[in-house]
Structures are given as structure tokens and as C-alpha cells.
Design an enzyme around this catalytic site. Sequence first.
Site, short mmCIF file in Angstrom:
data_model
loop_
_atom_site.label_atom_id
_atom_site.label_comp_id
_atom_site.label_asym_id
_atom_site.label_seq_id
_atom_site.Cartn_x
_atom_site.Cartn_y
_atom_site.Cartn_z
N ARG A 1 -7.40 -2.63 -7.17
CA ARG A 1 -8.01 -3.92 -7.50
C ARG A 1 -9.13 -4.24 -6.51
O ARG A 1 -8.98 -4.10 -5.31
CB ARG A 1 -6.94 -5.02 -7.47
CG ARG A 1 -7.42 -6.39 -7.88
CD ARG A 1 -6.30 -7.40 -7.76
NE ARG A 1 -6.71 -8.71 -8.22
CZ ARG A 1 -7.40 -9.58 -7.47
NH1 ARG A 1 -7.73 -9.26 -6.23
NH2 ARG A 1 -7.74 -10.76 -7.97
N HIS B 1 0.84 -1.21 0.00
CA HIS B 1 0.00 0.00 0.00
C HIS B 1 0.87 1.25 0.00
O HIS B 1 0.55 2.25 -0.65
CB HIS B 1 -0.92 0.00 1.23
CG HIS B 1 -1.70 -1.24 1.41
ND1 HIS B 1 -1.34 -2.20 2.32
CD2 HIS B 1 -2.81 -1.71 0.79
CE1 HIS B 1 -2.21 -3.20 2.27
NE2 HIS B 1 -3.11 -2.93 1.35
#
Length: 576
Positions: free
Chosen positions: A290, A204
Site C-alpha cells: 500500500r 511487515h
Amino acid sequence: MRTYSAHGGPLVDCYLVGAALDALRVRLTELPRLDLSPRQLCDLDLIANGAFSPLTGFLGEADYNSVVTNMRLADGTLWPMPITLDVSEAVAEQAVAAGGLVLTDAEGVPVAVLDRPTAFRPDLRREAELVFGTVDAKHPAVAFLLERSKPVYLGGDVLAINAPLHYDFRRLRQTPRQLQDAFAEQGFARVVAFQTRNPMHKAHFELTRRAAEAIGGALLIHPVVGLTKPGDIDHYTRVRCYEQLLPHYPGHRTVLSLLNLAMRMGGPREALWHALIRKNHGCTHFIVGRDHAGPGSSSAGQPFYGPYDAQHLVSQFADEIGITMVPFAEMVYVEERQDYAPIDEVKPGETVLNISGTEMRRLLMEGAAIPAWFTFPEVAAELQRTHPPRAHQGFTVFFTGLSGAGKSTIANALMVSLLERGGRAVTLLDGDLVRKHLSSELGFSREHRMLNVSRIGFVASEITKNGGVAVCAPIAPYAESRLAARQMVEAYGPFVEIHVSTSLEVCEQRDRKGLYALARAGKIQSFTGISDPYEVPENPELRIDTATLTQTEAVQRVLDYLVALGVIAAEAEVTA
């Protein structure tokens, strides 16, 4: 409901000031009241402070139907998610007749008035199908709609009095207007927002760092701290993890702010909704990754949405929403490069390393080291501090079954066995004892039975949260109430449901209390198994039939399961 027709319009908040606020306070004693649910309170908060701009209230029937069908308000403004206030028929009648409804927080403090409300009955299955694409109750928003929503929706403008009070992380709870002002003061002309409901790890970090570099601007880490998916890591732990992550970003162009949003886990529609919310907070760009806001897999084991469906939907409205999508593929660690890369850029023959959520939970449960390539050591330390190994966590054992099935006997013996082992405080929440001390005013209607199990679930969750063991033994005849108890507990630790499956015939033969005889004679109404149904658990962790097992054998089966689960250590066989 008042709306602005374009997303480029001014930010709309609903807080009254001055004479208008004084006049509204006079009305408070004249109007009926509604204690808002946690989800309703989150929605009200974001309506009132402008995060849901252009909305100025809960959707009326015309706006609701248009949003459900076309992702637009009745005036044509793009808005993908129905923001509704579900109430009982009685509340709806009172509110419409009075011309208003006082909305209160969990402590009963008025936070707003719903002005001149209108009432309508929604088709909840249609809403589920059109908004979430399914009626499968494995989808958390669908389960909420079909199993827990009240039958009537109230629409109307919100006249806000007080912002809902938050005791936690106040320094990080900026309103849309406050964030806009902060960006302007720091000279951030371009800001990319990152939505998250999970701890952030190195994947992330790389994704967000690259996104900020790509737009040549600042980064807003904007995690949801309202309602997320059941079983998610608590927001207190997550926020501490985000704070540990901030020093790793280069320069001073990363901002952390919390969003009191009640997520629906609605995939593509939710991604579009999230983009509009960040636009209202002053962002110019929004990361859509995603499976954005995906709820996991369906009852058939298939994902509810495709991995990039959210990106495709947001891109369709790129010219209209006023915020630019920054699409990203999943970031993975490539062993040969010792670095992260988008998964679609991995070359044949390269080794991809990843840790799933399930694997992460296993590492935490076992007290194992979390690899340095996966997360920063400060983040790992925060997770390990809040999530000790299973053998040190609290947990709940929840027995359910007919009266006379043997629940209380096994529960008492289990409690004694656990106390003999030591190491944790153990609390017994027996059905009869709870009825006597916690639910003495309740009857045996479906509503009251549900409320009784809800109270047991709440107490068990508090015990579990604080590292103790809750042993519960109610009849708990309804699957819905057992699921609600499970969800409350699993926010903090394991929930072990045990169906004591002793047959009705055996329970009647025992009838130590004489209750079945009274029920058969019609002297006890709504008696489970006779005049009221018992919904057999479909997938309990264990089933135990006391007609075929002794007390010692039954307790040993439970202990064996708890050892296999890892919440207690293996010992020599216990005799109960």
C-alpha cells in the site's frame, strides 16, 4: 549513452580493469573534478555496479526527455526514473571542453570519470509535473528539483575506477552480481524482494513471510540505506532492527542485504523503478504494498498518490519488466483473532488495532512500552536504545530575525537558563561568533549566507545527535537555508525555530553597532532589511517581539515551549 534494449539482457556494470583502467588513471590529472553530492554518489554507485542496468551513465538529453515523457529510454527500453547529474554552468563548460569530468567522493577520492559529457538545460517544473505528478514543494523530490538542483544536466558514460567506500555493515552490502551468485549457490530459484525505508514490525514480518510462502521461495529483505525521506529513522538503527527480526523467519531462506539507493519518494514510477532494480539483483518477485514509496500528504493535506496506484502501474508492465509483482494490502492486527490479516479481509465487527508512525514516536518520546502485538521485543529494545525519551534527547533552538532584533540577547539568556538546570551540554552558535571562528572567509552574498547557515545547521545537527543542546542565533534571512538546517537537525532530534519578529523600525532605532546607519549611507552592501531581503518564516514554532516582551518574558516563553515539547522538565519560573 550505451544501453541494452531489453531487461532480459545481461547485467551491465561500468568498472574498468587492466589496461583500460591504467589508461584512465593517466587522464585523471588532465580533467576537471566534481565532488559529488550524497544523492549523486548513490546514483553513481548503482550505475557502476549494475543495479541501474541497462544504464551505463547519466542520461543525455534524448534519453532524459524520453524517460520524463514516456518512461522509456530513447531506444524504447522501459526506464521510469530520470538519473541525472546536475551541475553548475561553470562545471558544465569545463567538463564539455575537456571531454571528461573526474567524479570524486566526499573525501575527494576519484571514483569514476564521466566520459565525453554533453550538457543541456532541463525544464525542472516539467520534470516535476511529469515524473512526480506535482510541483508542490511538500513533495521531497520536487523540493529538491525546484529549490536545490543545479541548472545544467551532464549526460555521458560512467567509467568507474573505485567503488564508493562504505565503512558500515560491509558484510551486508552485496552488489547485484554478488547477490545473484549467492542465490545460485544456495539454490534459490525463486526470490521475492521487500523494499523498506522504515523499521520492520510484526505487520511487515507477516506480509513478507506470507509473500515468500505464496511463491514457494526465498525472501530478500532489501532496505534502502542511501537517502530516504527527511525525518526517517537512521539506517544504523534500522539495520540493527532488521538483524533482530531475521531469527523469527522459518528455515534459512531469508537474506538481508543493503541498497545504497537515493529514493525520490515517487510513488508509482518509483515502484516500477524499484522492481527493475530488484530484477537486476537476481530476484524473481517483488512485493508492492500500500502507498509504495509515497511521500505523504500535499500542501492541501491530501496524499500525493492513491494507496494502490503503484500496484496498478507495475501491473501494466508485468510482461515487460521480467519480475513478478506480489501485491499486498495493508496488514493489520485483528484483536479477536490475535493475529494479522490483510485489511480487505477484516470482517464487519472485528476490532483492528494499529499504531501510526506519529503514535510510535510518541511512545518512544515518553519512554512508554511498545505493545507486544505490534513489534518483537528485540526490535522495540533497539528503537528505545537509539531513541530515548524526549527529556534525554538533544535538540536545537534556532533564532532568526533582523540584526538588532534581540536574538543574541535571548539566546545567551536561554543558554544560561539551560545550563543552570543542568543535564545536558549547551552550545551557543551566535551569528557573529560563527562568522569569526567558522566562516571568517565568507562574504555576504546569497551563496555565502546560505553556506554560513548550512555550517551552523551541520554543527547543530552533530550537537543534537550527541545529546546536547544547540542554541543558534544567526540572521538566516533565507527560508531555503533555514529549511535545510531544520532537515539536518531533525534527523537526530527536535528543531525549534523562533522568529524574533522585532520590526525593522525598532531595530534601526536600537542600532547598537551602527550598522543600519552605515547601510543607509551605502557603506555596507547587501545588508539584510535595507539592501537585501529577509524572508519572514511562515510557520515557526514561536514568534517573539522584543519590543513588547522583556528579556525575562521572552526567555520564559521559550522555556515554556520546551517544557510543552517535552525536551526539558518543568521547573519554577526562571528569571534571566
